[in-house]
Design an enzyme around this catalytic site. Structure first.
Site, PDB file in Angstrom:
ATOM      1  N   THR A   1       2.675   4.633  27.573  1.00  0.00           N
ATOM      2  CA  THR A   1       4.694   4.297  27.236  1.00  0.00           C
ATOM      3  C   THR A   1       5.015   5.947  26.887  1.00  0.00           C
ATOM      4  OG1 THR A   1       4.775   2.756  26.524  1.00  0.00           O
ATOM      5  CG2 THR A   1       6.721   3.892  26.008  1.00  0.00           C
TER       6      THR A   1
ATOM      7  N   HIS B   1       4.137   8.466  29.769  1.00  0.00           N
ATOM      8  CA  HIS B   1       5.604   8.464  30.985  1.00  0.00           C
ATOM      9  C   HIS B   1       5.918   9.924  30.135  1.00  0.00           C
ATOM     10  CE1 HIS B   1       4.203   5.442  33.862  1.00  0.00           C
ATOM     11  NE2 HIS B   1       4.018   4.160  32.599  1.00  0.00           N
TER      12      HIS B   1
END
Ligand code: NAD
Ligand code: ZN
Length: 342
Positions: A40, A43
């Site tokens: 995450t 990202h």
């Protein structure tokens, strides 16, 4: 305090000085010791399509950590100064239908640490006491920080019993690798792990996989059928987020078997529901987050008892200021878990 902040709606982040957070009545101030990088975070660093739709800068990122409590709000009752804590990254509301029915991992109003609430890549962090987990003293800091993703693996593996069963793990990222160790500890009789990344497959071997498959070099379904003498696989665990891998899992699974899916797919997936699910009468489990806090107890026991040694997965350590080196390794896939020390 020093922190890694996503400031702009473009690629990259900044290592900057920011004011330390304030402590509310039910909050706890934590001095972070070790944090770890999750997909995450990469990202958000890369400002992918997901991040553009989900993340609102500016915000301190990160949601995996271990640290010490250094200050508590006036209404805090369950933790004290000096406690060594980690935290559930889903900051749950505690009153919605799901929270009230034992499904707080899918709380309707949850806020994600390091996405909706300032995160753990900082010297200090403030959290409400109800998401804190007090760490077992036998678990070193380098392991305590990875309990959150380890918990994802626990729930994926243990959606049903695995003892003496054959298991196919798709995706040897950190979570698939933790799952390998957990399936082994729980008595799976055969564990096959598939990933196009040979570096990660080698860690899979160390975590207890009996057999490794690189899907670019070998046929996953055929290999799975061969090693199970045509029976097919009892338990498929999907950690790749890849549609092709998912279909390999559905073809390799034995009729009456089960698949647990944690992987997240970039696009809508295509599967043959009639042939590969309904007429095979398989059970599909969607897995998200962790059971709060029952999974944390299991995680803590897997690690403190020595049932699972996660150290082969923890491949790199950097100081917080060198976080970009970790982000790059994660993107290249030349790593397992990367941890950051304050
Ligand atoms: P990761 O991206 O590090 O690992 C994914 C692995 O899958 C990589 O090693 C990649 O090489 C491999 N892969 C790619 N294509 C493949 C294929 N065709 N066959 C086999 N393997 C293939 O991710 P991670 O941190 O280990 O997490 C695993 C997955 O779980 C990711 O999809 C992540 O987004 C998801 N996730 C879901 C939750 C949730 O709550 N549902 C939480 C955390 C992570
Ligand atoms: Zn809720």
């Amino acid at each position: 305090m020093k922190a890694i902040v996503k400031k702009k709606r473009t690629r990259g982040m900044e290592f900057v000085e920011v004011p330390a957070p304030r402590v509310g009545l039910k909050d706890v101030l934590i001095k972070v010791k070790v944090a770890s990088i999750c997909g995450t975070d990469v990202h958000i660093f890369d400002w992918t399509r997901w991040a553009q739709h989900r993340f609102l800068p500016p915000r301190i990122i990160g949601h995996e950590f271990v640290g010490n409590v250094i200050k508590i709000g006036d209404e805090v009752t369950q933790v004290k100064i000096g406690d060594r804590v980690s935290a559930e990254s889903h900051l749950t509301c505690g009153y919605c239908y799901q929270c009230n029915n034992g499904y707080s991992e899918v709380c309707k109003n949850f806020k994600l640490l390091g996405v909706d609430h300032d995160g753990t890549f900082a010297e200090f962090l403030v959290l409400p006491e109800h998401v804190l987990w007090k760490n077992d003293s036998h678990i070193p800091d380098e392991w305590a920080t990875i309990q959150e993703p380890f918990g994802n693996a626990v729930d994926t593996v243990l959606a049903e019993d695995v003892s003496a069963k054959t298991v196919l793990i798709l995706g040897a990222g950190p979570i698939g690798l933790f799952a390998t160790g957990i399936a082994k500890a729980c008595g799976a009789s055969l564990i096959i792990i598939s990933d196009p990344n040979d570096y990660r497959l080698a860690i899979g071997k160390k975590m207890g996989a009996h057999s490794i498959i690189n899907p670019r070099k070998q046929d996953v379904v055929q290999t799975a059928l061969e090693v199970t003498r045509d029976s097919g696989i009892d338990v498929v665990l999907e950690f790749s987020g890849n549609n092709q891998a998912l279909n390999q899992g559905l073809k390799a699974i034995t009729p009456g078997g089960r698949i647990s899916i944690l992987g997240i797919y970039e696009r809508r997936v295509h599967i043959d529901l009639n042939k590969d699910v309904i007429f095979k009468k398989i059970r599909i489990y969607g897995i998200t987050g962790r059971k709060i806090f029952s999974t944390w107890y299991k995680t803590s026991r897997f690690l403190s008892s020595g049932l699972v040694d996660p150290s082969p997965v923890i491949t790199h350590q950097f100081s917080l200021k060198d976080y970009e080196k970790g982000m790059k390794l994660m993107k290249d896939g030349r790593c397992g878990k990367v941890i950051l020390k304050m």
